[in-house]
Write an enzyme that holds these catalytic residues in place. Structure first.
Site, PDB file in Angstrom:
ATOM      1  CG  ASP A  91      -0.417  -0.132   2.637  1.00 45.33           C
ATOM      2  OD1 ASP A  91       1.008   0.264   2.336  1.00 45.33           O
ATOM      3  OD2 ASP A  91      -1.109  -1.047   3.853  1.00 45.33           O
ATOM      4  CG  HIS A 106       4.848  -9.456  -0.317  1.00 49.12           C
ATOM      5  ND1 HIS A 106       3.885  -9.668   1.069  1.00 49.12           N
ATOM      6  CD2 HIS A 106       5.914 -10.901  -0.268  1.00 49.12           C
ATOM      7  CE1 HIS A 106       4.202 -10.931   1.522  1.00 49.12           C
ATOM      8  NE2 HIS A 106       5.295 -11.420   0.320  1.00 49.12           N
ATOM      9  CB  ALA A 219      -0.073  -1.173  14.445  1.00 52.82           C
TER      10      ALA A 219
HETATM   11  P1  OAD Z   1      -2.643 -11.247   7.538  1.00 54.40           P
HETATM   12  O1  OAD Z   1      -3.866 -10.376   6.714  1.00 54.40           O
HETATM   13  O2  OAD Z   1      -2.328 -12.449   7.202  1.00 54.40           O
HETATM   14  O3  OAD Z   1      -2.977 -11.145   8.843  1.00 54.40           O
HETATM   15  C1  OAD Z   1      -2.561  -9.725   9.621  1.00 54.40           C
HETATM   16  C2  OAD Z   1      -2.647  -9.997  10.886  1.00 54.40           C
HETATM   17  O4  OAD Z   1      -2.503  -8.614  11.187  1.00 54.40           O
HETATM   18  C3  OAD Z   1      -2.972 -10.983  11.623  1.00 54.40           C
HETATM   19  O5  OAD Z   1      -2.091 -11.915  12.615  1.00 54.40           O
HETATM   20  C4  OAD Z   1      -4.042 -10.257  12.863  1.00 54.40           C
HETATM   21  O6  OAD Z   1      -4.402 -10.891  13.431  1.00 54.40           O
HETATM   22  C5  OAD Z   1      -3.304  -8.824  12.345  1.00 54.40           C
HETATM   23  N1  OAD Z   1      -4.459  -7.749  12.539  1.00 54.40           N
HETATM   24  C6  OAD Z   1      -5.577  -7.144  12.486  1.00 54.40           C
HETATM   25  N2  OAD Z   1      -5.939  -5.628  12.829  1.00 54.40           N
HETATM   26  C7  OAD Z   1      -4.836  -5.367  13.541  1.00 54.40           C
HETATM   27  C8  OAD Z   1      -4.526  -3.992  13.601  1.00 54.40           C
HETATM   28  N3  OAD Z   1      -5.734  -3.106  14.443  1.00 54.40           N
HETATM   29  N4  OAD Z   1      -2.845  -4.155  14.712  1.00 54.40           N
HETATM   30  C9  OAD Z   1      -2.369  -5.318  14.688  1.00 54.40           C
HETATM   31  N5  OAD Z   1      -2.310  -6.072  13.783  1.00 54.40           N
HETATM   32  C10 OAD Z   1      -3.829  -6.307  13.557  1.00 54.40           C
HETATM   33  O7  OAD Z   1      -1.194 -10.240   6.439  1.00 54.40           O
HETATM   34  P2  OAD Z   1      -0.111 -10.621   6.291  1.00 54.40           P
HETATM   35  O8  OAD Z   1       0.703 -11.600   7.214  1.00 54.40           O
HETATM   36  O9  OAD Z   1       0.324  -9.261   6.137  1.00 54.40           O
HETATM   37  O10 OAD Z   1       1.058 -11.525   0.619  1.00 54.40           O
HETATM   38  O11 OAD Z   1      -0.267 -10.983   4.912  1.00 54.40           O
HETATM   39  C11 OAD Z   1       1.100 -11.778   4.413  1.00 54.40           C
HETATM   40  C12 OAD Z   1       1.138 -11.908   2.642  1.00 54.40           C
HETATM   41  O12 OAD Z   1       0.078 -12.801   2.625  1.00 54.40           O
HETATM   42  C13 OAD Z   1       0.381 -10.699   2.385  1.00 54.40           C
HETATM   43  O13 OAD Z   1       1.793  -9.647   2.338  1.00 54.40           O
HETATM   44  C14 OAD Z   1      -0.190 -10.806   0.670  1.00 54.40           C
HETATM   45  C15 OAD Z   1      -1.389 -11.928   1.812  1.00 54.40           C
HETATM   46  O14 OAD Z   1      -1.354 -13.030   0.833  1.00 54.40           O
HETATM   47  C16 OAD Z   1       0.899 -11.371  -1.125  1.00 54.40           C
HETATM   48  O15 OAD Z   1      -0.289 -11.114  -1.369  1.00 54.40           O
HETATM   49  C17 OAD Z   1       2.177 -12.005  -2.228  1.00 54.40           C
END
Ligand code: OAD
Length: 233
Positions: A91, A106, A219
């Site tokens: 983003d 990514h 966060a």
């Molecule tokens: P995920 O959607 O897998 O995980 C998001 C995390 O953020 C979860 O562990 C939630 O508990 C947490 N979360 C939710 N709200 C929050 C907040 N307000 N503050 C802090 N944490 C919060 O997202 P990513 O780990 O980024 O890849 O996913 C990794 C990759 O999977 C992405 O980059 C994307 C996706 O498929 C590709 O597209 C290649």
């Protein structure tokens, strides 16, 4: 050598800016199938549908502003001599907030790549006038310059991320499920080399077990708490 500090961020850090995460409640992968939207095969079969989905996400992201967590990381970069952000987010909100040392693992949703002439450039038009969009140089089919499932990560970004993870002393893990590799490995590499791991996430994740400090908060609040306690912010 100067002490090195790192933050690995994921979709959760942008959740409070109104951008949906991928997994968990309200996550994009609950509503959409990744294999139909985020793979080279899906794009080859139906570029229009894939682009419509990206256009929708680009519109959400174009309206989003960095939140307090993004801004605190900017402040951290200004206060610490040696601090880097490794992000899985596409983003661009860390850069919009003002962070300079950001490694994008990514890709970036505002960049496009031509499948014919391989030109890569920024395209900010939202909504897109033409879907799928065409290359401004050769008229070829453009794709989002993001990493899809089954694709390799940008080599420079990956090499630098491994190197930083091996050498850091403090590793903040903010808003990622840790489910996607190789990004998910980075905290394990850091831990193995003796770094302290701090997780800020309202939910338990694949990284929780190796975290030295776990802050079960969103966060913004979690980072505020951690920085106030540890660095007298
Ligand atoms: P995920 O959607 O897998 O995980 C998001 C995390 O953020 C979860 O562990 C939630 O508990 C947490 N979360 C939710 N709200 C929050 C907040 N307000 N503050 C802090 N944490 C919060 O997202 P990513 O780990 O980024 O890849 O996913 C990794 C990759 O999977 C992405 O980059 C994307 C996706 O498929 C590709 O597209 C290649």
């Amino acid at each position: 050598m100067k002490e090195l500090f790192l933050a690995l961020t994921g979709a959760g850090i942008s959740a409070e800016s109104g951008i949906p995460t991928f997994r968990g409640e309200g996550g994009l992968w609950k509503q959409f199938r990744p294999e139909e939207l985020a793979t080279p095969k899906a794009f080859a079969k139906d570029p229009k549908s894939v682009w419509e989905w990206y256009d929708w996400r680009r519109r959400i992201i174009s309206k989003a502003e960095p939140n307090r967590a993004h801004l605190l990381l900017v402040e951290l970069e200004q206060r610490l001599e040696n601090f880097f952000i490794i992000t899985q987010n596409v983003d661009g909100l860390h850069q919009k907030a003002g962070s300079k040392k950001v490694i994008e693992l990514h890709g970036n949703i505002w960049r496009v790549r031509c499948l014919s002439c391989r030109a890569e450039y920024e395209l900010y038009e939202t909504p897109l006038k033409e879907i799928p969009p065409r290359c401004r140089y050769c008229g070829g089919l453009l794709r989002p310059a993001v990493v899809w499932f089954g694709e390799s990560l940008p080599e420079d970004a990956l090499t630098k991320s491994f190197e930083l993870s091996q050498n850091c002393s403090l590793f903040l893990v903010i808003g990622t499920s840790g489910m996607v590799y190789p990004a998910g490995y980075l905290p394990f590499i850091a831990k193995q080399r003796g770094a302290k791991i701090v997780e800020i996430n309202p939910e338990r994740t694949a990284i929780s077990d190796i975290a030295d400090i776990v802050i079960r908060e969103k966060a913004t609040k979690g980072l505020e708490q951690f920085l106030a306690k540890m660095l007298n912010f």
